[in-house]
Design a protein around this motif. Structure first.
Motif, mmCIF file in Angstrom:
data_model
loop_
_atom_site.group_PDB
_atom_site.id
_atom_site.type_symbol
_atom_site.label_atom_id
_atom_site.label_comp_id
_atom_site.label_asym_id
_atom_site.label_seq_id
_atom_site.Cartn_x
_atom_site.Cartn_y
_atom_site.Cartn_z
ATOM 1 N N PRO A 188 -30.976 25.734 -34.791
ATOM 2 C CA PRO A 188 -30.591 24.522 -34.063
ATOM 3 C C PRO A 188 -29.565 23.661 -34.777
ATOM 4 C CG PRO A 188 -32.754 24.255 -35.043
ATOM 5 C CD PRO A 188 -32.351 25.678 -35.284
ATOM 6 N N PHE A 189 -29.335 23.867 -36.063
ATOM 7 C CA PHE A 189 -28.396 23.007 -36.769
ATOM 8 C C PHE A 189 -26.951 23.469 -36.639
ATOM 9 C CE2 PHE A 189 -32.353 21.734 -38.633
ATOM 10 C CZ PHE A 189 -32.203 20.361 -38.740
ATOM 11 N N VAL A 190 -26.731 24.661 -36.119
ATOM 12 C CA VAL A 190 -25.359 25.134 -35.897
ATOM 13 C C VAL A 190 -24.651 24.290 -34.833
ATOM 14 C CG1 VAL A 190 -23.955 27.071 -35.126
ATOM 15 C CG2 VAL A 190 -25.800 27.454 -36.745
ATOM 16 N N PRO A 191 -25.252 24.065 -33.657
ATOM 17 C CA PRO A 191 -24.553 23.204 -32.687
ATOM 18 C C PRO A 191 -24.437 21.758 -33.167
ATOM 19 C CG PRO A 191 -26.680 23.885 -31.820
ATOM 20 C CD PRO A 191 -26.461 24.642 -33.083
ATOM 21 N N ILE A 192 -25.396 21.297 -33.997
ATOM 22 C CA ILE A 192 -25.302 19.949 -34.547
ATOM 23 C C ILE A 192 -24.095 19.866 -35.479
ATOM 24 C CG2 ILE A 192 -26.440 18.278 -36.070
ATOM 25 C CD1 ILE A 192 -29.101 19.258 -34.862
ATOM 26 N N GLY A 193 -23.907 20.888 -36.306
ATOM 27 C CA GLY A 193 -22.748 20.928 -37.195
ATOM 28 C C GLY A 193 -21.442 20.995 -36.432
ATOM 29 N N MET A 194 -21.423 21.792 -35.370
ATOM 30 C CA MET A 194 -20.213 21.901 -34.551
ATOM 31 C C MET A 194 -19.897 20.571 -33.876
ATOM 32 S SD MET A 194 -20.940 25.711 -33.016
ATOM 33 C CE MET A 194 -19.998 25.458 -31.549
ATOM 34 N N ALA A 195 -20.930 19.912 -33.338
ATOM 35 C CA ALA A 195 -20.718 18.625 -32.672
ATOM 36 C C ALA A 195 -20.266 17.565 -33.672
ATOM 37 C CB ALA A 195 -21.998 18.181 -31.972
ATOM 38 N N THR A 223 -26.866 23.142 -44.651
ATOM 39 C CA THR A 223 -27.929 22.970 -45.642
ATOM 40 C C THR A 223 -29.238 22.569 -44.970
ATOM 41 O OG1 THR A 223 -26.290 22.314 -47.280
ATOM 42 C CG2 THR A 223 -28.575 21.757 -47.743
ATOM 43 N N CYS A 224 -29.177 21.630 -44.047
ATOM 44 C CA CYS A 224 -30.391 21.237 -43.312
ATOM 45 C C CYS A 224 -30.952 22.406 -42.514
ATOM 46 C CB CYS A 224 -30.093 20.065 -42.390
ATOM 47 S SG CYS A 224 -29.798 18.528 -43.256
ATOM 48 N N GLY A 225 -30.077 23.209 -41.933
ATOM 49 C CA GLY A 225 -30.540 24.374 -41.183
ATOM 50 C C GLY A 225 -31.217 25.405 -42.059
ATOM 51 N N VAL A 226 -30.671 25.635 -43.242
ATOM 52 C CA VAL A 226 -31.296 26.584 -44.173
ATOM 53 C C VAL A 226 -32.648 26.054 -44.627
ATOM 54 C CG1 VAL A 226 -31.089 27.576 -46.487
ATOM 55 C CG2 VAL A 226 -29.159 27.648 -44.935
ATOM 56 N N LEU A 227 -32.723 24.779 -44.961
ATOM 57 C CA LEU A 227 -34.004 24.196 -45.362
ATOM 58 C C LEU A 227 -35.019 24.259 -44.226
ATOM 59 C CD1 LEU A 227 -32.786 21.107 -47.400
ATOM 60 C CD2 LEU A 227 -33.812 23.210 -48.287
ATOM 61 N N TYR A 228 -34.579 23.991 -43.016
ATOM 62 C CA TYR A 228 -35.462 24.059 -41.853
ATOM 63 C C TYR A 228 -36.002 25.469 -41.651
ATOM 64 C CZ TYR A 228 -36.808 24.129 -36.923
ATOM 65 O OH TYR A 228 -37.479 24.313 -35.757
#
Length: 95
Positions: free
Chosen positions: A30-37, A78-83
């Protein structure tokens, strides 16, 4: 080709369309689209501020914008990996 093979291919294409693949990937990470946005937001804000930069040099403004956009994307990764680590190792799913 026989009609049996054609129905298999159309059924496969219907189940795995580009939209469904994209939605599945967004659910997995889920953090990939957050990073893109965030990247798009930083670039949009930077382009808006480009008009009102005052006496700041163009190259300096672009460097600041690039660093901010990269920082947001790296932070989201980084947040996505930790998640995913917490989800996989701490909150172990029932197998």
């Amino acid at each position: 080709m026989s009609s049996g093979q054609e129905s298999v291919f159309t059924e496969y294409e219907a189940e795995s369309s580009q939209t469904s693949k994209l939605l599945r990937k967004f659910k997995e990470t889920p953090f990939v689209p957050i990073g893109m946005a965030g990247f798009v937001a930083v670039v949009g804000y930077g382009l808006y501020r480009l008009k009102h930069r005052g006496n700041m040099k163009m190259s300096l403004h672009l460097i600041h914008m690039r660093v901010a956009a990269q920082g947001f994307v790296v932070g989201a990764i980084t947040c996505g990996v930790l998640y995913s680590m917490v989800r996989e190792y701490v909150i172990k799913p029932k197998e």
